[in-house]
Scaffold this active site. Sequence first.
Site, PDB file in Angstrom:
ATOM      1  N   TRP A 127       0.743  -1.121   0.327  1.00 32.99           N
ATOM      2  CA  TRP A 127      -0.361  -0.066   0.449  1.00 32.99           C
ATOM      3  C   TRP A 127       0.590   1.418   0.392  1.00 32.99           C
ATOM      4  CZ3 TRP A 127       2.515   2.399   4.362  1.00 32.99           C
ATOM      5  CH2 TRP A 127       2.535   1.543   5.625  1.00 32.99           C
TER       6      TRP A 127
ATOM      7  N   SER B  34       6.118  -7.205   2.861  1.00 29.20           N
ATOM      8  CA  SER B  34       7.109  -7.617   4.007  1.00 29.20           C
ATOM      9  C   SER B  34       8.133  -8.968   3.595  1.00 29.20           C
ATOM     10  CB  SER B  34       6.577  -8.119   5.053  1.00 29.20           C
ATOM     11  OG  SER B  34       5.598  -8.721   4.150  1.00 29.20           O
TER      12      SER B  34
ATOM     13  N   TYR C 280       4.278 -21.193  -1.332  1.00 33.52           N
ATOM     14  CA  TYR C 280       3.154 -21.662  -1.956  1.00 33.52           C
ATOM     15  C   TYR C 280       3.483 -21.985  -3.296  1.00 33.52           C
ATOM     16  CZ  TYR C 280       0.670 -18.419   0.346  1.00 33.52           C
ATOM     17  OH  TYR C 280       0.355 -17.174   1.667  1.00 33.52           O
TER      18      TYR C 280
ATOM     19  N   GLU D 110      10.455  -8.509  -4.050  1.00 30.60           N
ATOM     20  CA  GLU D 110      11.063  -7.226  -3.336  1.00 30.60           C
ATOM     21  C   GLU D 110      10.760  -7.232  -2.021  1.00 30.60           C
ATOM     22  OE1 GLU D 110      12.918  -5.731  -4.941  1.00 30.60           O
ATOM     23  OE2 GLU D 110      12.794  -6.334  -7.489  1.00 30.60           O
TER      24      GLU D 110
ATOM     25  N   CYS E  64      10.480   1.587   1.758  1.00 30.57           N
ATOM     26  CA  CYS E  64      10.867   0.367   1.695  1.00 30.57           C
ATOM     27  C   CYS E  64      12.855   0.426   1.450  1.00 30.57           C
ATOM     28  CB  CYS E  64      11.171  -0.828   0.704  1.00 30.57           C
ATOM     29  SG  CYS E  64      11.053   0.211  -0.501  1.00 30.57           S
TER      30      CYS E  64
ATOM     31  N   GLU F 226      12.779  -3.772  10.633  1.00 32.75           N
ATOM     32  CA  GLU F 226      12.153  -2.492  10.128  1.00 32.75           C
ATOM     33  C   GLU F 226      11.127  -1.885  10.783  1.00 32.75           C
ATOM     34  OE1 GLU F 226      10.135  -3.978   6.647  1.00 32.75           O
ATOM     35  OE2 GLU F 226      11.372  -2.170   5.221  1.00 32.75           O
TER      36      GLU F 226
END
Length: 500
Positions: free
Chosen positions: A166, A244, A254, A266, A301, A403
């Site tokens: 977001w 994240s 998955y 990323e 980030c 972070e």
Amino acid sequence: MSLGHDDWLRLAARMSSPRGLFVGGTFIDPADGTPMPVTSPRDGRVLAEVAAAGEKDVDRAVAAARRAFDEGPWPRLKPRERAKHLLRLAELVDRDADVLALSVSLEMGKPISDARNVELAALVNTLRWYAEAADKNAGEIPDAGPDALALVTREPAGVVAAVVPWNFPLTMAGWKLGPALAAGCTVVLKPAEQSPLSALHLARLAAEAGLPEGVLNVVNGPGEVTGRALGLHPGVDVVTFTGSTEVGRHFLRYAADSNLKRVWLELGGKSPNIILDDAPELGAAADTSAWGIFFNSGEMCTAPSRLVVHKSVADEVLERVVARAADFAPGDPLDPVTKMGPVVSEEHLGSVLSHVDVALEEGARVCIGGERVRVDSVAGGGSYLEPTVLDRVTPGMRVAREEIFGPVLSVLTFDTVEEAVALAADTEYGLAAAVWTRDLGRAHRISRALRAGTVWVNCYEEGDLSVPFGGTKLSGHGRDKSLHALEKFTDLKTTWIALP
Ligand code: NAP
Ligand code: MG
């Protein structure tokens, strides 16, 4: 003419966004997802209820993308024709830039000036850049000797699931869609649950631009349902993810548990910004440190969240950073003069504040900030936090390691260059770093010593679409931007032709 605060408020009062799922070129109602409210961190108000995709809906979206890839015109078009579609889409994004910027600003709290001038500009430029790249994707002809012809071609990799965060909802979508669509792939985009409105408007524009049906699909929904279903889906060939580290690990699982789809990650960062005692302009270095951590409420980030500064200049730098922090006093994101809005949500505000609390318990000191604030011009309760600077941070503290993704700067000091490099390298992340020095030789050696996707010298956050962006270590792998991004969405095929 640029819009004023009142203009944006008026536009916001009239805003309406599509709320369905965009599948096969049209908005549809969900088959099995539960609708989700989108809450604005500006004032805590629910902006809209949007459809959320359950597993059946993800099936429908992947099937539409699959059909468009396996049977539709898109991967078979001349690259120049795909470029025309992307250029048309860029044109429409540019036309609707105000409304899109407003969606971003309301849904995730980005100051409207940044939404309009940074986020939307990035999306338009990215779509144009990859449109121009579409027909510059050449193969190779190795020398196979006189009796054979060997062709190595780059072919579109198939159906791409693009799962994005977001913090830059449209820039991130553009970094995935641009190269994937230019390469001839079809895409299912999943925006973050905090920021579906801008993505749904983009879907509307894709339809208006005449993208063939199923080439772009947008499924909003919770990560654990919609994101997971995409990650496990056997019809998805490639996942391109920004978010994240924790969720990045899920996507690798998955893939392992399904069809071994390739996964590009990323992820987060804890980037060091090293200021040596011979920094060319200490003032610029300090201003950039402040801007870097407070821009976008620190929800970057690449944010330079660890200021690693030489002891002899630390006081001067810190004083200036603290003075600059005042420019980022939280304000209404819809006011064009605001430089820092809220953080994305109440939940996230709680997480950022708890990092500050832990830092204080561990012995750090608040130089400025650290408290939630109210913004008087905004009715209701928004999620605003003061720009925060912590000094006396040591490398073992949580604020130095994890972070935070908020406007919180941790200051660490050093005596020698070796110490600075060791401090900078002491992280599980490897997204970005910076070094400020007059000595280019020194800068080069430090840059080589650091494992990071980007190292800036005497600047921060500079770049261009022509250079790759991404990380190493827990910051992930694979690169967005640049021609290298096309490699993620293409397969190398060898055709060996025996000559008579
Ligand atoms: P996030 O929680 O990892 O979410 C990213 C995306 O993954 C969202 O669309 C999310 O959907 C989805 N998701 C969440 N849980 C999932 C699950 N179990 N299975 C499948 N999908 C799932 O990250 P965020 O909070 O949105 O963004 C902040 C993070 O992104 C930070 O760590 C930041 O460093 C990183 N980031 C990295 C870069 C980069 O380029 N390296 C750029 C920007 C941000 P929901 O929202 O619906 O949960
Ligand atoms: Mg999330």
